[in-house]
Design a protein around this motif. Structure first.
Motif, PDB file in Angstrom:
ATOM      1  N   GLY A  10       0.815  -1.209   0.000  1.00 32.37           N
ATOM      2  CA  GLY A  10       0.000   0.000   0.000  1.00 32.37           C
ATOM      3  C   GLY A  10       0.844   1.253   0.000  1.00 32.37           C
ATOM      4  O   GLY A  10       0.529   2.237  -0.689  1.00 32.37           O
ATOM      5  N   ARG A  15      -5.790  -1.686  -8.399  1.00 29.03           N
ATOM      6  CA  ARG A  15      -5.558  -1.103  -7.072  1.00 29.03           C
ATOM      7  C   ARG A  15      -4.649   0.119  -7.168  1.00 29.03           C
ATOM      8  O   ARG A  15      -4.876   1.126  -6.489  1.00 29.03           O
ATOM      9  CB  ARG A  15      -4.928  -2.145  -6.157  1.00 29.03           C
ATOM     10  CG  ARG A  15      -5.864  -3.254  -5.703  1.00 29.03           C
ATOM     11  CD  ARG A  15      -5.092  -4.284  -4.918  1.00 29.03           C
ATOM     12  NE  ARG A  15      -5.938  -5.405  -4.525  1.00 29.03           N
ATOM     13  CZ  ARG A  15      -5.486  -6.550  -4.037  1.00 29.03           C
ATOM     14  NH1 ARG A  15      -4.165  -6.721  -3.871  1.00 29.03           N
ATOM     15  NH2 ARG A  15      -6.324  -7.510  -3.701  1.00 29.03           N
ATOM     16  N   GLN A  16      -3.606   0.013  -7.999  1.00 31.34           N
ATOM     17  CA  GLN A  16      -2.667   1.125  -8.154  1.00 31.34           C
ATOM     18  C   GLN A  16      -3.380   2.388  -8.646  1.00 31.34           C
ATOM     19  O   GLN A  16      -3.238   3.468  -8.071  1.00 31.34           O
ATOM     20  CB  GLN A  16      -1.564   0.727  -9.142  1.00 31.34           C
ATOM     21  CG  GLN A  16      -0.692   1.899  -9.618  1.00 31.34           C
ATOM     22  CD  GLN A  16       0.104   2.515  -8.500  1.00 31.34           C
ATOM     23  OE1 GLN A  16       0.732   1.796  -7.722  1.00 31.34           O
ATOM     24  NE2 GLN A  16       0.082   3.835  -8.388  1.00 31.34           N
ATOM     25  N   GLU A  54      -3.898  -5.928  -9.386  1.00 32.67           N
ATOM     26  CA  GLU A  54      -2.906  -5.060  -8.742  1.00 32.67           C
ATOM     27  C   GLU A  54      -2.833  -3.702  -9.438  1.00 32.67           C
ATOM     28  O   GLU A  54      -2.686  -2.658  -8.793  1.00 32.67           O
ATOM     29  CB  GLU A  54      -1.540  -5.746  -8.764  1.00 32.67           C
ATOM     30  CG  GLU A  54      -1.457  -6.956  -7.843  1.00 32.67           C
ATOM     31  CD  GLU A  54      -0.101  -7.639  -7.935  1.00 32.67           C
ATOM     32  OE1 GLU A  54       0.663  -7.311  -8.867  1.00 32.67           O
ATOM     33  OE2 GLU A  54       0.183  -8.498  -7.079  1.00 32.67           O
ATOM     34  N   SER A  93     -12.821   4.458 -11.109  1.00 26.78           N
ATOM     35  CA  SER A  93     -13.055   3.058 -11.468  1.00 26.78           C
ATOM     36  C   SER A  93     -12.866   2.814 -12.965  1.00 26.78           C
ATOM     37  O   SER A  93     -12.147   1.884 -13.360  1.00 26.78           O
ATOM     38  CB  SER A  93     -14.456   2.631 -11.037  1.00 26.78           C
ATOM     39  OG  SER A  93     -15.426   3.487 -11.613  1.00 26.78           O
ATOM     40  N   TYR A 150       2.188   1.778  -3.479  1.00 24.95           N
ATOM     41  CA  TYR A 150       1.139   2.341  -4.333  1.00 24.95           C
ATOM     42  C   TYR A 150       0.996   3.838  -4.096  1.00 24.95           C
ATOM     43  O   TYR A 150       0.866   4.634  -5.034  1.00 24.95           O
ATOM     44  CB  TYR A 150      -0.201   1.662  -4.039  1.00 24.95           C
ATOM     45  CG  TYR A 150      -0.338   0.247  -4.563  1.00 24.95           C
ATOM     46  CD1 TYR A 150       0.493  -0.232  -5.571  1.00 24.95           C
ATOM     47  CD2 TYR A 150      -1.313  -0.596  -4.044  1.00 24.95           C
ATOM     48  CE1 TYR A 150       0.361  -1.531  -6.041  1.00 24.95           C
ATOM     49  CE2 TYR A 150      -1.464  -1.902  -4.511  1.00 24.95           C
ATOM     50  CZ  TYR A 150      -0.611  -2.361  -5.503  1.00 24.95           C
ATOM     51  OH  TYR A 150      -0.747  -3.639  -5.972  1.00 24.95           O
ATOM     52  N   MET A 182      -5.792   3.787  -6.175  1.00 25.37           N
ATOM     53  CA  MET A 182      -5.059   4.509  -5.131  1.00 25.37           C
ATOM     54  C   MET A 182      -4.754   5.933  -5.590  1.00 25.37           C
ATOM     55  O   MET A 182      -4.889   6.887  -4.834  1.00 25.37           O
ATOM     56  CB  MET A 182      -3.775   3.772  -4.800  1.00 25.37           C
ATOM     57  CG  MET A 182      -2.936   4.454  -3.719  1.00 25.37           C
ATOM     58  SD  MET A 182      -3.746   4.474  -2.095  1.00 25.37           S
ATOM     59  CE  MET A 182      -3.569   2.757  -1.621  1.00 25.37           C
TER      60      MET A 182
END
Length: 810
Positions: free
Chosen positions: A2, A344-345, A341, A407, A5, A348
């Motif tokens: 985290g 998520r990056q 992943e 998103s 990121y 973030m």
């Protein structure tokens, strides 16, 4: 992971400062506006819900249709409350309120004219939740001449002394018994449909015990039992009309209810939920100005659209800049990064940007709220200490905005094929470009609709201000409290008439704009009681019509000294048509019911004149029948014929002081009173203009970012074109035409929605403009001009770039 990121997200944010700023600033404005409007909507929807028993409280209203004249009154007759309590077991409590405005109060020889007074039944506090600070709410108003005060008013009157047992006088030297203070209550919440500083015992009001069902002055509220349905109770109310009103109608009109109804007439009662009063009250003589649910819908939609536009900017800029990050995605995938992943990056990064935007929004909201409160008349605040859940909700709100805005870019960027992007074969798909175009169209659809709305509202307000009203509202000074002069009022009037700066003076409390007396009258023509109708009645003198610049279209005005004018009447054109006389009303007779059901008095008047229709109500309502009778009245209206109005007012104040009255000299201008009638529409126009500007600004931020990306992606093409002889204008046209096409498409979509929405808004006005074609032309040209200016900055910059440098970029 985290932390990594977060570090990469922060580096990308710093690397692309311009686009990060556009995203953060645009999103912060969208969030701040959404928060401010959310506070407004929440406040509007919370009206009267602070009452612990709000869901069980209803108000009874009177409705009737008598010979086409509609009656819709928010107050009812004195005995209504007790009749409901006695006859219907589902009514647990019935309580009444009578508004007495702002009386003059005397405390220890000092005069006050500030607090609003209502007389209420002793069980008022059993129905409404108004916290008591001192005294017993159950017994405070059981006796006549008792009163409870708000804490603020008690402190003003008595300072730090205990107010319980203190006396308040309503008039110096009057024999009327004083009110004794028996309690102190906390301030009535702002989100209430009534606000009073003094609540006195209704047992002090002799009319409260009247048995007449022909007069009405009492706002009546019912507290129902927990298992009751107010609609089922409402269905039983016709029986109450038959039982109590029926006999009095026979006595007053000489016909029973059945005969009354066979002539097309109807009357009865309806129940209105307490929580519906603020938005859905249609009655006359409301305690306070009601809200309008349409504005809640409009502002709520604006808040949602502004937030969506800010999120659209984020998605557009992120997907448009995908080419810059394509190789990064390819390398990450080759090195083993899974799609999840990468999602998520990028999420973030979105959440980091949203966090900055949310932080900036929280700085902007306290700066925006004072301006918004001033425009809306509210007292909104974002108080986390008072409501910790608001802070939690705000964090969740920020998280949702971050996910919503990030998103699509996250899934879009993570879907790149590594082989293609590492071989420089990545190009934005037609699907992606089409989506970005669709989002730009949506942004400008909203902006164009707001431009249309702002223009139409401004036109309607201008129409109201310039419409011929049938009277001259300019240069009229209203002395609302001249009643304080008593017998000297006529002396003061005669002194004013001697002043060369005064054209005329009339004495009447009936005014076509602003606070006025209201006196409804039941009347019928030529002793034909089958044509009885409800009309408004003005009491005027012989100077009223010329002072207000009205026009007599038939017959004559009242004349001082004509004994017969005491039984003469002047009617407006609408009344002449309603009575069936048309242009031949003069000489006909009108019978008015001047008593109540207990004395059944009638008086016959002869029509001596017809006044040209004038607007004595808001332009939201059509002109209704009006009767004018010759009466001695209080309340002066002065027609001024000088530019030195300030000097005249100073002279009037000096003359007023000579009579040594306790009431201060107060005045108002009729044109200002007229303007205040439409203060809600004026505030709406200003707020709508502000939001339209902000929406367009946010849309332009996104357009600016897209234009910048487009110019960067086509740098080499621009260099080639310049080498081949293209001039600056051609380059600007090349880069601008695609965006301008989108604005044209937005115009085509927005115009029908804008027309429909504003046509619905105009339906609230009986007198309104027609929406002209040029309104849409102005909106479309404005949107095109704004878009062209936004895009041209980057287009000109790209067009002026050295082609040699452009060709070296790749």
């Amino acid at each position: 992971m985290g932390a990594n990121y977060l570090k990469i997200a922060f580096r990308n944010l710093v690397k692309n400062k311009v686009y990060s700023f556009i995203n953060i600033f645009g999103l912060s404005i969208g969030i701040a506006t959404c928060l401010v409007i959310s506070l407004f909507v929440k406040d509007e929807l919370s009206y009267d819900r602070f009452n612990e028993k709000a869901v069980r409280i209803v108000r009874i209203v009177f409705k009737a249709n008598i010979n086409g004249g509609k009656i819709n009154e928010s107050f009812v007759m004195p005995p209504t409350a007790q009749a409901l309590k006695n006859d219907y077991p589902e009514v647990k409590q019935a309580t009444r309120l009578r508004n007495f405005g702002t009386p003059r109060v005397i405390v220890d020889g000092k005069f006050y004219n500030e607090g609003k007074l209502a007389l209420v039944d002793a069980n008022f506090f059993d129905v409404f939740t108004i916290p008591f600070l001192k005294g017993d709410p159950k017994t405070a108003l059981t006796q006549p001449n008792c009163m409870v005060l708000s804490q603020a008013l008690a402190e003003k009157y008595f300072g730090n002394e205990d107010p319980i047992g203190k006396l308040l006088y309503s008039k110096k030297g009057n024999d009327t018994p004083p009110f004794r203070v028996t309690g102190v209550f906390d301030k009535i919440p702002t989100n209430s449909h009534f606000h009073f500083d003094m609540l006195g015992s209704l047992a002090s009001d002799t009319e409260a015990n009247s048995t007449s069902w022909m007069t009405s002055n009492y706002f009546t509220y019912l507290l129902l039992t927990e298992d009751s349905d107010y609609k089922k109770l409402e269905a039983k109310l016709p029986a109450m009309v038959e039982k109590y009103m029926g006999p009095q109608i026979i006595q007053a009109m000489g016909m029973n209810l059945a005969q009354f109804r066979t002539k097309g007439n109807e009357l009865g009662f309806e129940l209105q939920k307490l929580t519906d009063i603020h938005f859905h009250s249609e009655g006359t003589n409301e305690l306070e100005a009601s809200g309008d649910i349409k504005y809640v819908y409009i502002f709520g939609a604006i808040a949602l659209f502004m937030l969506l536009i800010a999120c659209i900017n984020f998605m557009n800029l992120s997907t448009a800049g995908a080419s810059k990050r394509a190789k990064e995605v390819g390398v990450r995938k080759v090195l083993g990064s899974a799609k999840l992943e990468l999602v998520r990056q990028f999420l973030m990064e979105s959440l980091l940007l949203t966090s900055f935007a949310l932080f900036l929004a929280l700085i902007l909201v306290p700066l925006i709220l004072p301006v918004f409160n001033d425009l809306s008349g509210k007292n909104l605040s974002l108080d986390f200490a008072a409501n910790p859940l608001t802070f939690v909700g705000l964090l969740v709100f920020g998280l949702l905005v971050g996910v919503l805005a990030g998103s699509y870019p996250a899934f879009f960027l993570s879907s790149f094929k590594p082989i293609a992007v590492l071989k420089d074969r990545f190009v934005g798909s037609k699907k992606t470009i089409g989506l970005r175009s669709g989002l730009v169209v949506f942004q400008f659809c909203v902006s164009i609709c707001l431009i249309v709305g702002t223009t139409v509202v401004y036109q309607q307000l201008s129409y109201i201000q310039n419409k011929k009203l049938g009277y001259d509202k300019d240069q009229l000074v209203v002395l609302q409290n001249s009643w304080a002069l008593g017998k000297n009022e006529s002396v003061f009037r005669d002194e004013l008439l001697k002043d060369s700066r005064v054209a005329n003076v009339t004495a009447s409390p009936y005014r076509p704009a602003g606070p006025t007396n209201s006196n409804n009258s039941l009347a019928y023509p030529e002793n034909n009681d089958s044509q009885i109708m409800r009309t408004l009645q003005y009491g005027i003198d012989e100077r009223y019509i010329p002072t207000l610049g009205m026009q007599i279209v038939a017959g004559r005005n009242f004349t001082k000294g004509f004994a017969s004018d005491s039984s003469g009447i002047i009617i407006n054109e609408t009344a002449a048509k309603a009575f069936g006389w048309g242009n031949n009303a003069v000489g006909h007779t009108i019978t008015r019911l001047v008593g109540d059901a207990n004395d059944n008095r009638k008086k016959v008047y002869q029509v001596v004149g017809v006044v040209k229709d004038f607007h004595f109500k808001s332009l939201h309502e059509s002109i209704s029948p009006l009767l004018m009778v010759y009466e001695n009245n209080w309340g002066l209206i002065v027609k001024v014929k000088t530019k030195d109005v300030a000097g005249l007012l100073a002279s009037m104040k000096s003359q007023w002081a000579k009579f040594n009255v306790d009431e201060p000299f107060e005045y108002a201008f009729m044109d200002e009173l007229f303007t205040k009638t439409y203060i809600a529409e004026q505030k709406t126009s200003t707020i709508l203009s502000l939001f339209a500007g902000l929406t367009i600004f946010i849309a332009c931020l996104g357009l600016f970012g897209l234009a910048t990306f487009t110019a960067e992606q086509r740098t080499k093409e621009i260099g080639v074109r310049k080498v081949l002889g293209a001039n600056v204008g051609q380059i600007i046209g090349l880069l601008s035409k695609d965006f301008l096409k989108l604005i044209v498409v937005a115009c085509v979509i927005a115009f029908p929605f804008g027309y429909w929405g504003m046509n619905q808004w105009l339906q609230d006005f009986a007198y309104r403009i027609e929406i002209s074609w040029w309104v849409f032309l102005v909106a479309g040209v404005s949107a095109l001009a704004i878009a062209l200016l936004t895009v041209s900055f980057q287009s000109i910059k790209a067009a002026l770039m050295n082609p040699v440098k452009s060709l070296k970029t790749e």
